[in-house]
Design an enzyme around this catalytic site. Structure first.
Site, PDB file in Angstrom:
ATOM      1  N   ASP A   1       1.912  -8.392  -7.139  1.00 10.04           N
ATOM      2  CA  ASP A   1       2.360  -7.163  -7.805  1.00 10.04           C
ATOM      3  C   ASP A   1       3.805  -7.209  -8.278  1.00 10.04           C
ATOM      4  O   ASP A   1       4.294  -6.251  -8.881  1.00 10.04           O
ATOM      5  CB  ASP A   1       2.149  -5.960  -6.871  1.00 10.04           C
TER       6      ASP A   1
ATOM      7  N   THR B   1       0.821  -1.214   0.000  1.00 12.36           N
ATOM      8  CA  THR B   1       0.000   0.000   0.000  1.00 12.36           C
ATOM      9  C   THR B   1       0.862   1.273   0.000  1.00 12.36           C
ATOM     10  O   THR B   1       0.499   2.236  -0.677  1.00 12.36           O
ATOM     11  CB  THR B   1      -1.036   0.011   1.146  1.00 12.36           C
TER      12      THR B   1
ATOM     13  N   ARG C   1      -9.079  -5.909  -0.264  1.00 12.44           N
ATOM     14  CA  ARG C   1     -10.394  -5.755   0.370  1.00 12.44           C
ATOM     15  C   ARG C   1     -11.122  -4.524  -0.144  1.00 12.44           C
ATOM     16  O   ARG C   1     -12.340  -4.478  -0.158  1.00 12.44           O
ATOM     17  CB  ARG C   1     -10.241  -5.698   1.896  1.00 12.44           C
TER      18      ARG C   1
ATOM     19  N   HIS D   1       0.996 -16.711  -4.779  1.00  9.83           N
ATOM     20  CA  HIS D   1      -0.185 -16.657  -5.644  1.00  9.83           C
ATOM     21  C   HIS D   1       0.153 -16.224  -7.070  1.00  9.83           C
ATOM     22  O   HIS D   1      -0.717 -15.803  -7.814  1.00  9.83           O
ATOM     23  CB  HIS D   1      -1.239 -15.708  -5.041  1.00  9.83           C
TER      24      HIS D   1
END
Ligand SMILES: [Zn+2]
Length: 233
Positions: free
Chosen positions: A103, A29, A37, A118
């Protein structure tokens, strides 16, 4: 969890010989990448992100999938202090990073001992012929110029299984570490959060997060933004 201050947490990291970082959305972030979310907020009432990120959507509604997935790309995002410090630690200690993030920022920061649990949005390939393509090509069109097949990102979609090698490597890293640092994740996504069951009994677990997480073993807890401690490593 046993709350400690930044000085104590820095001491744990200094003393750690084999460190595995388990990272989540919270560490990206500060690079301008929104938390997953928040997606449910954006898409609320339209369609669930779980469907838009599913193998069914990829195959049966390719345009819908492509429209959505493009919103997840932030090609101009740069690694921040947290990614950089983790990559630098690799030079002086045996360090691994197992990330839930897709990312690609740990890789950009220079981490080699890395498991993108992932997958990564930036590893794109053709579903038809298997050829790898650049992210620029994928973001131009989801049709492969060479064969006409559908291009896709190398992330684990809903309904798809995890990469077995990723699981094996992640478990091995956790088993062999004397310090596990969980950072920027609410640690609720299975099977990622199950990795904690593979820590050795003697291993120290340090959680750096703005909220507590559920663990069924002892852990130290540093209740602050990760950036501030990583600045001082
Ligand atoms: Zn192809």
């Amino acid at each position: 969890m046993e709350t400690i201050d930044q000085k104590q947490a820095l001491h744990l990291i200094k003393e750690g010989k084999k460190i595995t970082f388990l990272t989540g959305a919270g560490i990206s972030t500060p690079s301008g990448i929104p938390d997953y979310r928040s997606l449910s907020g954006v898409y609320q009432g339209i369609e669930q992100p779980e469907y838009l990120l599913s193998a069914t959507c990829l195959i049966e509604e390719p345009q819908k999938f492509y429209d959505f997935i493009q919103t997840l790309y932030h090609p101009n995002a740069r690694p921040n202090m947290i990614h950089s410090k983790i990559a630098t630690l690799e030079k002086t200690k045996e360090t691994w990073v197992i990330s839930q993030n897709i990312d690609g920022l740990h890789k950009t920061a220079g981490s080699h001992n890395l498991v993108d649990f992932h997958g990564s949005l930036y590893d794109c390939y053709c579903r038809n012929c298997g050829q790898k393509v650049s992210v620029e090509e994928y973001l131009t069109s989801d049709r492969h110029l060479v064969c006409g097949g559908q291009l896709r990102p190398g992330i684990v979609l809903y309904e798809e299984g995890l990469d077995q090698q990723a699981i094996v490597t992640a478990i091995e890293a956790v088993e062999q570490s004397d310090l596990i640092v969980i950072v920027g994740t609410s640690f609720q996504v299975h099977p990622f959060c199950d990795l904690i069951h593979y820590t050795s009994e003697e291993a120290v677990v340090l959680v750096i997060n703005q909220t507590t997480i559920q663990l069924n073993r002892h852990a130290y807890f540093l209740n602050e933004e990760a950036e501030s401690i990583f600045e001082n490593i």
